[in-house]
Motif scaffolding. Structure first.
Motif, short mmCIF file in Angstrom:
data_model
loop_
_atom_site.label_atom_id
_atom_site.label_comp_id
_atom_site.label_asym_id
_atom_site.label_seq_id
_atom_site.Cartn_x
_atom_site.Cartn_y
_atom_site.Cartn_z
N HIS A 20 0.83 -1.21 0.00
CA HIS A 20 0.00 0.00 0.00
C HIS A 20 0.86 1.26 0.00
CE1 HIS A 20 -4.13 -1.29 0.06
NE2 HIS A 20 -3.90 -2.17 1.02
N ARG A 21 1.93 1.24 0.78
CA ARG A 21 2.80 2.42 0.83
C ARG A 21 3.50 2.63 -0.51
NH1 ARG A 21 5.29 3.93 6.66
NH2 ARG A 21 3.42 3.52 7.90
N ALA A 22 3.85 1.56 -1.16
CA ALA A 22 4.46 1.68 -2.50
C ALA A 22 3.50 2.37 -3.45
CB ALA A 22 4.85 0.30 -3.03
N MET A 23 2.25 1.97 -3.42
CA MET A 23 1.26 2.58 -4.30
C MET A 23 0.94 4.01 -3.88
SD MET A 23 0.89 0.32 -6.55
CE MET A 23 -0.24 1.36 -7.48
N ASP A 24 0.92 4.27 -2.57
CA ASP A 24 0.69 5.64 -2.09
C ASP A 24 1.74 6.59 -2.65
OD1 ASP A 24 -1.49 4.83 -0.57
OD2 ASP A 24 -0.38 4.77 1.33
N ALA A 25 3.00 6.13 -2.65
CA ALA A 25 4.09 6.97 -3.14
C ALA A 25 3.91 7.30 -4.62
CB ALA A 25 5.43 6.28 -2.90
N LEU A 26 3.49 6.32 -5.40
CA LEU A 26 3.29 6.55 -6.84
C LEU A 26 2.12 7.50 -7.09
CD1 LEU A 26 3.84 2.91 -8.14
CD2 LEU A 26 5.38 4.86 -8.45
N PHE A 27 1.01 7.27 -6.40
CA PHE A 27 -0.14 8.15 -6.59
C PHE A 27 0.17 9.59 -6.18
CE2 PHE A 27 -2.92 4.29 -6.60
CZ PHE A 27 -3.61 4.58 -7.76
N ALA A 28 0.93 9.76 -5.10
CA ALA A 28 1.26 11.10 -4.62
C ALA A 28 2.03 11.90 -5.67
CB ALA A 28 2.07 11.01 -3.33
N GLU A 29 2.82 11.23 -6.48
CA GLU A 29 3.61 11.91 -7.50
C GLU A 29 2.87 12.06 -8.83
OE1 GLU A 29 6.59 13.38 -7.36
OE2 GLU A 29 6.52 13.07 -5.20
N VAL A 30 2.13 11.04 -9.21
CA VAL A 30 1.53 10.99 -10.56
C VAL A 30 0.18 11.71 -10.63
CG1 VAL A 30 0.57 9.43 -12.29
CG2 VAL A 30 2.76 8.90 -11.21
N GLU A 31 -0.64 11.53 -9.62
CA GLU A 31 -2.02 12.04 -9.67
C GLU A 31 -2.09 13.56 -9.86
OE1 GLU A 31 -5.96 9.99 -7.78
OE2 GLU A 31 -4.30 10.46 -6.44
N PRO A 32 -1.30 14.36 -9.13
CA PRO A 32 -1.40 15.81 -9.32
C PRO A 32 -1.07 16.26 -10.74
CG PRO A 32 -0.21 15.31 -7.29
CD PRO A 32 -0.36 14.01 -8.03
N VAL A 33 -0.12 15.58 -11.38
CA VAL A 33 0.24 15.94 -12.76
C VAL A 33 -0.87 15.57 -13.72
CG1 VAL A 33 1.95 15.65 -14.60
CG2 VAL A 33 2.67 15.59 -12.21
N ALA A 34 -1.50 14.41 -13.50
CA ALA A 34 -2.60 13.97 -14.37
C ALA A 34 -3.74 14.98 -14.39
CB ALA A 34 -3.11 12.61 -13.91
N GLU A 35 -3.89 15.73 -13.30
CA GLU A 35 -5.00 16.68 -13.18
C GLU A 35 -4.66 18.07 -13.69
OE1 GLU A 35 -5.75 16.45 -9.02
OE2 GLU A 35 -6.68 14.46 -9.11
N GLN A 36 -3.41 18.28 -14.13
CA GLN A 36 -3.03 19.59 -14.64
C GLN A 36 -3.61 19.84 -16.03
OE1 GLN A 36 1.25 19.91 -14.39
NE2 GLN A 36 1.28 19.76 -12.16
N SER A 37 -3.51 21.09 -16.49
CA SER A 37 -4.07 21.45 -17.79
C SER A 37 -3.02 21.52 -18.89
CB SER A 37 -4.79 22.81 -17.68
OG SER A 37 -3.90 23.81 -17.20
N LEU A 38 -1.86 20.91 -18.66
CA LEU A 38 -0.80 20.88 -19.67
C LEU A 38 -1.24 20.03 -20.86
CD1 LEU A 38 2.25 20.21 -17.32
CD2 LEU A 38 1.78 22.34 -18.55
N PRO A 39 -0.64 20.24 -22.04
CA PRO A 39 -0.91 19.35 -23.17
C PRO A 39 -0.61 17.90 -22.80
CG PRO A 39 0.31 21.28 -23.89
CD PRO A 39 0.30 21.32 -22.40
N ALA A 40 -1.35 16.99 -23.39
CA ALA A 40 -1.26 15.57 -23.03
C ALA A 40 0.17 15.02 -23.09
CB ALA A 40 -2.20 14.75 -23.90
N PRO A 41 0.95 15.29 -24.16
CA PRO A 41 2.31 14.73 -24.19
C PRO A 41 3.18 15.20 -23.03
CG PRO A 41 1.66 15.50 -26.37
CD PRO A 41 0.64 16.01 -25.40
N GLN A 42 3.05 16.47 -22.65
CA GLN A 42 3.83 16.99 -21.54
C GLN A 42 3.40 16.35 -20.22
OE1 GLN A 42 4.22 21.30 -21.32
NE2 GLN A 42 4.05 21.46 -23.54
#
Length: 209
Positions: free
Chosen positions: A64-86
């Motif tokens: 669970h902690r391994a997955m928590d670490a990944l979500f903490a880094e990836v999820e905020p970027v996924a929600e940004q308004s940057l172009p998809a490739p970036q």
């Protein structure tokens, strides 16, 4: 950085989890005993059992902690308004960087997959592994959503996105198996490694890459 004895005194649960993750990475889940974990901590087996009821409980908390670490880094970027490739590229960089920084924990995730494949689990363990697999799928879905947005915009390409995403994750996840920390390794060297892995993983799905 506090030494092991200081960590055990200040944050015993975290110290136990760190020790267990290292043992699981080195020996595998089945070959690791609570005694092994206690020895790495220079503590007693009773100390470990005071915080965790079983080796399996330790294992699932690590996952669970391994997955928590990944979500903490990836999820905020996924929600940004940057172009998809970036967005996809930055998500991949953060994903690979987190794999490197939490390697023992991430290897436990890989071990969990092998446990499922071997079917060497109890009913309760299979139930927990199912929940953990759902978290893995949700992480993959974050990347899938961005890939599909990029395809709709014409900036990313995949004949079958659900197939194309698999080798992307295969290339990124491989780092936990071959990366070895070197004394004196610089921040620049680690970032260069991350960029190289991401460049290989994303080749073919981002136009112009």
């Amino acid at each position: 950085m506090a030494d092991q004895s200081e960590a055990l005194a200040c944050e015993p649960r975290n110290a136990i989890l760190d020790a267990a993750a290292l043992c699981f990475m080195e020996r595998g889940f089945n070959a690791t005993s609570i005694d092994d974990i206690a020895r790495r901590l220079s503590a007693t087996k009773g100390m470990v059992y005071h915080y965790f009821g079983s080796k399996a409980e330790l294992f699932f908390e690590i996952h669970h902690r391994a997955m928590d670490a990944l979500f903490a880094e990836v999820e905020p970027v996924a929600e940004q308004s940057l172009p998809a490739p970036q967005r996809f590229t930055e998500m991949a960089r953060r994903y690979v960087r987190t794999l490197i920084e939490t390697q023992p924990y991430q290897r436990a995730v890989s071990e969990a997959v092998q446990m499922v494949l071997r079917n060497s689990t109890t009913e309760d363990q299979r139930s927990q592994l199912t929940r953990l697999q759902e978290r893995r799928n949700r992480c993959e879905a974050l990347f899938m959503t961005v890939l599909e947005e990029g395809m709709a915009e014409g900036t990313m390409c995949a004949l079958r996105p659900r197939v194309s995403i698999k080798p992307v994750f295969g290339a990124m996840n491989s780092v936990i198996n071959w990366y070895h920390h070197r004394d004196g390794e610089t921040e620049e060297e680690i970032q260069a490694l991350v960029d190289e892995v991401v460049g290989v993983a994303l080749r073919g799905i981002i136009k112009g890459s």
